[in-house]
Design a protein around this motif. Structure first.
Motif, PDB file in Angstrom:
ATOM      1  N   TYR A 180     -81.654  -1.599  -2.808  1.00  0.00           N
ATOM      2  CA  TYR A 180     -82.375  -1.215  -4.016  1.00  0.00           C
ATOM      3  C   TYR A 180     -81.499  -1.351  -5.255  1.00  0.00           C
ATOM      4  N   ASP A 181     -80.212  -1.033  -5.130  1.00  0.00           N
ATOM      5  CA  ASP A 181     -79.297  -1.257  -6.257  1.00  0.00           C
ATOM      6  C   ASP A 181     -79.277  -2.738  -6.625  1.00  0.00           C
ATOM      7  N   GLY A 182     -79.218  -3.608  -5.613  1.00  0.00           N
ATOM      8  CA  GLY A 182     -79.169  -5.037  -5.855  1.00  0.00           C
ATOM      9  C   GLY A 182     -80.439  -5.590  -6.492  1.00  0.00           C
ATOM     10  N   LEU A 183     -81.562  -4.942  -6.227  1.00  0.00           N
ATOM     11  CA  LEU A 183     -82.833  -5.367  -6.820  1.00  0.00           C
ATOM     12  C   LEU A 183     -83.002  -4.874  -8.247  1.00  0.00           C
ATOM     13  N   GLY A 184     -82.130  -3.951  -8.684  1.00  0.00           N
ATOM     14  CA  GLY A 184     -82.201  -3.448 -10.056  1.00  0.00           C
ATOM     15  C   GLY A 184     -82.804  -2.077 -10.209  1.00  0.00           C
ATOM     16  N   PHE A 185     -82.976  -1.331  -9.102  1.00  0.00           N
ATOM     17  CA  PHE A 185     -83.457   0.040  -9.202  1.00  0.00           C
ATOM     18  C   PHE A 185     -82.370   0.928  -9.809  1.00  0.00           C
ATOM     19  N   GLU A 186     -82.789   1.924 -10.569  1.00  0.00           N
ATOM     20  CA  GLU A 186     -81.866   2.879 -11.180  1.00  0.00           C
ATOM     21  C   GLU A 186     -81.929   4.194 -10.412  1.00  0.00           C
ATOM     22  N   ARG A 187     -80.755   4.762 -10.126  1.00  0.00           N
ATOM     23  CA  ARG A 187     -80.695   6.049  -9.425  1.00  0.00           C
ATOM     24  C   ARG A 187     -80.865   7.202 -10.405  1.00  0.00           C
ATOM     25  N   TYR A 188     -81.616   8.222  -9.947  1.00  0.00           N
ATOM     26  CA  TYR A 188     -81.775   9.437 -10.749  1.00  0.00           C
ATOM     27  C   TYR A 188     -81.223  10.610  -9.938  1.00  0.00           C
ATOM     28  N   GLU A 189     -82.002  11.667  -9.744  1.00  0.00           N
ATOM     29  CA  GLU A 189     -81.494  12.828  -9.025  1.00  0.00           C
ATOM     30  C   GLU A 189     -81.432  12.592  -7.517  1.00  0.00           C
ATOM     31  N   THR A 190     -80.544  13.380  -6.890  1.00  0.00           N
ATOM     32  CA  THR A 190     -80.589  13.555  -5.444  1.00  0.00           C
ATOM     33  C   THR A 190     -81.227  14.902  -5.174  1.00  0.00           C
ATOM     34  N   LEU A 191     -82.290  14.910  -4.382  1.00  0.00           N
ATOM     35  CA  LEU A 191     -83.025  16.133  -4.095  1.00  0.00           C
ATOM     36  C   LEU A 191     -82.701  16.620  -2.691  1.00  0.00           C
ATOM     37  N   ALA A 192     -82.701  17.923  -2.539  1.00  0.00           N
ATOM     38  CA  ALA A 192     -82.502  18.540  -1.228  1.00  0.00           C
ATOM     39  C   ALA A 192     -83.790  19.246  -0.821  1.00  0.00           C
ATOM     40  N   GLN A 193     -84.185  19.038   0.424  1.00  0.00           N
ATOM     41  CA  GLN A 193     -85.341  19.743   0.973  1.00  0.00           C
ATOM     42  C   GLN A 193     -84.842  20.766   1.986  1.00  0.00           C
ATOM     43  N   TRP A 194     -85.328  21.994   1.822  1.00  0.00           N
ATOM     44  CA  TRP A 194     -84.921  23.125   2.649  1.00  0.00           C
ATOM     45  C   TRP A 194     -86.120  23.670   3.397  1.00  0.00           C
ATOM     46  N   GLU A 195     -85.859  24.344   4.499  1.00  0.00           N
ATOM     47  CA  GLU A 195     -86.949  24.913   5.286  1.00  0.00           C
ATOM     48  C   GLU A 195     -86.515  26.245   5.892  1.00  0.00           C
ATOM     49  N   CYS A 196     -87.463  27.183   5.918  1.00  0.00           N
ATOM     50  CA  CYS A 196     -87.240  28.478   6.558  1.00  0.00           C
ATOM     51  C   CYS A 196     -88.388  28.713   7.528  1.00  0.00           C
ATOM     52  N   GLY A 197     -88.043  28.999   8.784  1.00  0.00           N
ATOM     53  CA  GLY A 197     -89.054  29.133   9.820  1.00  0.00           C
ATOM     54  C   GLY A 197     -89.872  30.394   9.753  1.00  0.00           C
ATOM     55  N   GLY A 198     -89.546  31.301   8.851  1.00  0.00           N
ATOM     56  CA  GLY A 198     -90.295  32.543   8.701  1.00  0.00           C
ATOM     57  C   GLY A 198     -89.509  33.527   7.860  1.00  0.00           C
ATOM     58  N   LEU A 199     -90.023  33.856   6.695  1.00  0.00           N
ATOM     59  CA  LEU A 199     -89.293  34.738   5.784  1.00  0.00           C
ATOM     60  C   LEU A 199     -89.424  36.186   6.254  1.00  0.00           C
ATOM     61  N   TYR A 200     -88.433  36.655   6.987  1.00  0.00           N
ATOM     62  CA  TYR A 200     -88.409  38.030   7.468  1.00  0.00           C
ATOM     63  C   TYR A 200     -87.087  38.685   7.072  1.00  0.00           C
ATOM     64  N   ASN A 201     -87.149  39.958   6.716  1.00  0.00           N
ATOM     65  CA  ASN A 201     -85.942  40.756   6.493  1.00  0.00           C
ATOM     66  C   ASN A 201     -84.934  40.041   5.599  1.00  0.00           C
TER      67      ASN A 201
END
Length: 341
Positions: free
Chosen positions: A158-179
């Motif tokens: 993608y860099d070679g095709l001319g795409f520009e990089r923006y943010e790096t995003l992180a995805q998080w997960e919690c299996g159940g919000l307890y305590n």
């Protein structure tokens, strides 16, 4: 390599090489290819999508109708495949990306995949270039995509095709919000629900400051994402609670300016999705955690399975999420290509 690709493309009339996607012919094999290439990143939702694609592939009259509707600008998805010996060994999907408030009409590239046995032959580049040309011909002004942060080969392409990089995003997960074991020292920042008259301020924060790449959960943000639906109150009344909530962090020293926004969407039974947008210039760790602290400390999501997307490498936010029982599951680089260059 270019000459070899040209020769392969010259036999496309016989159904080999680079081909426009034909759902009624290719959908099942595309699903198989995605399953092979992205098996390590397919969660339960992704696996369900694969099953749905395979089931839909058997309904070829419906697929033929969908393709006709797509040509009538419904935006159901198009793109290119690469076929060898009557098998799909490469795929690039192209979807309409909505209208960005400042950039205009765009497209989304997804499911860029080449079978492991056919890699390093220029297939991905040929499909990508054809997809960019198609988006340009369809009046698009930009194309966006997301790629796994650790996928160095795709990033190089993608860099070679001319795409520009923006943010790096992180995805998080919690299996159940307890305590929740969050700190008892609540951040002293004014968190509240977003008012209808703050849509413009939130648009400025999200698209010009916090998320310049303009994507959320692997799709482009559309201007409608920043507006309140007139039907939302009816849907909330039918469900007994708000399906979507918008919480904001106003700037205490600059009237009308927002430093943060948090979107909460209840996507299914006891499952919620959070999207966090913060001004990178906000230096106070308590301020960076205020929105999350407010929402995660409430009882509204107790016991829920929660997914969250935010900018990567935000230390105060990461510490809070870890304390709440979240684990990081993906890191995605947002990239965009201007079709006007």
């Amino acid at each position: 390599m270019a000459a070899a690709l040209a020769r392969r493309q010259s036999v496309s009339r016989r159904g080999e090489g680079l081909q426009p996607t034909c759902l009624s012919r290719d959908l099942y094999q595309i699903a198989e290819l995605i399953e092979i290439c992205f098996s390590s990143h397919l969660d339960s939702n992704g696996q369900a999508v694969i099953r749905e694609m395979k089931a839909l592939s058997h309904l070829w009259p419906l697929l033929a109708l969908l393709e006709l509707l797509d040509r009538a600008a419904f935006g159901l998805g198009t793109g290119y495949v690469w076929r060898e010996q009557r098998r799909v060994v490469g795929n690039v999907s192209l979807y309409r990306g909505g209208i960005h408030p400042w950039l205009g009409k765009g497209w989304l590239i997804a499911n860029v995949a080449v079978h492991p046995d056919y890699r390093r032959r220029g297939i991905a580049r040929a499909m990508m270039q054809a997809s960019l040309d198609m988006a340009r011909e369809m009046g698009g002004r930009w194309v966006a995509l997301q790629v796994e942060a650790g996928n160095t080969e795709a990033l190089a392409l993608y860099d070679g095709l001319g795409f520009e990089r923006y943010e790096t995003l992180a995805q998080w997960e919690c299996g159940g919000l307890y305590n929740l074991s969050l700190s008892s020292d609540a951040p002293q920042w004014p968190v509240r629900r977003r008012r209808p008259d703050e849509a413009a301020a939130e648009t400025e924060l999200v698209l010009r400051v916090a998320r310049k790449g303009g994507m959320i959960w692997s799709r482009p943000l559309d201007r409608t994402d920043l507006l309140d639906s007139p039907f939302a109150p009816l849907g909330d009344w039918l469900e007994g609670q708000a399906r979507k909530e918008r919480w904001v962090l106003p700037d205490p020293f600059w009237a009308g300016r927002l430093l943060g926004s948090l979107w909460l969407e209840r996507v299914s039974w006891r499952r919620a999705q959070l999207s966090l947008f913060l001004d990178p210039a906000l230096a106070d760790p308590a301020g960076r955690c205020a929105l999350l602290h407010h929402v995660l400390s409430s009882s509204a999501l107790e016991g829920w399975i929660v997914r969250l997307e935010t900018a990567a490498d935000d230390e105060p936010v990461e510490q809070l999420l870890q304390a709440a029982g979240f684990r990081q599951v993906r890191r995605l680089v947002q990239m965009r290509y201007s079709l006007e260059q």
